[in-house]
Design an enzyme around this catalytic site. Structure first.
Site, PDB file in Angstrom:
ATOM      1  N   TYR A 241       0.836  -1.201   0.000  1.00  0.00           N
ATOM      2  CA  TYR A 241       0.000   0.000   0.000  1.00  0.00           C
ATOM      3  C   TYR A 241       0.877   1.260   0.000  1.00  0.00           C
ATOM      4  O   TYR A 241       0.657   2.182  -0.783  1.00  0.00           O
ATOM      5  CB  TYR A 241      -0.937  -0.021   1.212  1.00  0.00           C
ATOM      6  CG  TYR A 241      -1.746   1.232   1.373  1.00  0.00           C
ATOM      7  CD1 TYR A 241      -2.785   1.523   0.498  1.00  0.00           C
ATOM      8  CD2 TYR A 241      -1.461   2.145   2.378  1.00  0.00           C
ATOM      9  CE1 TYR A 241      -3.524   2.690   0.631  1.00  0.00           C
ATOM     10  CE2 TYR A 241      -2.189   3.313   2.520  1.00  0.00           C
ATOM     11  CZ  TYR A 241      -3.217   3.575   1.644  1.00  0.00           C
ATOM     12  OH  TYR A 241      -3.936   4.732   1.784  1.00  0.00           O
TER      13      TYR A 241
ATOM     14  N   GLU B 110     -11.458   4.994   4.570  1.00  0.00           N
ATOM     15  CA  GLU B 110     -11.002   5.850   5.670  1.00  0.00           C
ATOM     16  C   GLU B 110     -12.095   6.020   6.724  1.00  0.00           C
ATOM     17  O   GLU B 110     -11.809   6.013   7.912  1.00  0.00           O
ATOM     18  CB  GLU B 110     -10.545   7.217   5.143  1.00  0.00           C
ATOM     19  CG  GLU B 110      -9.283   7.172   4.306  1.00  0.00           C
ATOM     20  CD  GLU B 110      -8.023   6.756   5.049  1.00  0.00           C
ATOM     21  OE1 GLU B 110      -8.024   6.702   6.296  1.00  0.00           O
ATOM     22  OE2 GLU B 110      -7.026   6.476   4.367  1.00  0.00           O
TER      23      GLU B 110
ATOM     24  N   TRP C 292      -5.270   0.522  10.329  1.00  0.00           N
ATOM     25  CA  TRP C 292      -5.281   0.555   8.877  1.00  0.00           C
ATOM     26  C   TRP C 292      -4.980  -0.836   8.319  1.00  0.00           C
ATOM     27  O   TRP C 292      -5.515  -1.229   7.285  1.00  0.00           O
ATOM     28  CB  TRP C 292      -4.310   1.595   8.342  1.00  0.00           C
ATOM     29  CG  TRP C 292      -4.424   1.775   6.864  1.00  0.00           C
ATOM     30  CD1 TRP C 292      -3.473   1.537   5.934  1.00  0.00           C
ATOM     31  CD2 TRP C 292      -5.584   2.214   6.139  1.00  0.00           C
ATOM     32  NE1 TRP C 292      -3.953   1.798   4.669  1.00  0.00           N
ATOM     33  CE2 TRP C 292      -5.257   2.211   4.765  1.00  0.00           C
ATOM     34  CE3 TRP C 292      -6.874   2.596   6.504  1.00  0.00           C
ATOM     35  CZ2 TRP C 292      -6.156   2.583   3.773  1.00  0.00           C
ATOM     36  CZ3 TRP C 292      -7.771   2.970   5.504  1.00  0.00           C
ATOM     37  CH2 TRP C 292      -7.406   2.950   4.161  1.00  0.00           C
TER      38      TRP C 292
END
Length: 185
Positions: free
Chosen positions: A18, A40, A48
């Site tokens: 990522y 998000e 995350w």
């Protein structure tokens, strides 16, 4: 030779990919921007890495993050999502995603695209910060607060200043790679 990354990206292979391929890279595709906004907002209160691990399942469950489809979800679809162990089964976040998709479509109609709307906040130019260390990277900014307030006025939910700052980083409006990171060069 090992690549020097931002320190947060060394916890897992998913985070490395990522970081290396997406984070801080300017995004202009409205479907991608909607996906990042949803991810998000789903991340609030979670790590995350949890979101990245569930990303494909979330993508499948939310119809490839197509805001037109998501905006039309009914109670049956909400129940399906609440019973899907591969997604974030938080009733308020699911409801917010549907509502946010409707607001997203309104912005697209008003501005021609969400891309035009969101990038206008930075005069269509990436903000390239020069942080020496990840500890200097803020979790909010005046910009994220302004955008969050605007979105809230438009009816968006689960998109406070911290979530919006993370979105700005993810969507590449803000480049917060530290100066020693290979992505900065």
């Amino acid at each position: 030779m090992c690549k020097k990354r931002c320190s947060w990206a060394n916890s897992s292979p998913l985070e490395q990919v990522y970081h290396d391929e997406e984070w801080g890279v300017p995004k202009h595709d409205d479907l991608v921007l909607f996906e990042l906004l949803v991810l998000e907002s789903m991340q609030a209160g979670l790590s995350w890495s949890t979101i990245l691990a569930k990303r494909q399942t979330l993508n499948d469950a939310y119809d490839q993050f197509n805001p037109t489809i998501v905006a039309s979800y009914d109670q049956k679809k909400i129940e399906e999502l609440l019973n899907n162990p591969g997604v974030i089964r938080h009733k308020l976040k699911i409801a917010a995603t549907i509502s946010n998709a409707q607001r997203y479509l309104a912005i697209q109609k008003e501005y021609g695209s969400f891309d035009n709307f969101i990038w206008s906040y930075v005069a269509h130019q990436q903000i390239d910060n020069q942080w020496a260390d990840i500890s200097q990277v803020p979790s909010t900014s005046d910009l994220s607060t302004t955008i969050s307030k605007d979105l809230k006025k438009r009816g968006f939910k689960f998109l406070g200043p911290t979530t919006i700052y993370s979105f700005l980083q993810a969507a590449g409006l803000v480049n917060d790679h530290v100066v020693t990171c290979f992505k900065k060069s």
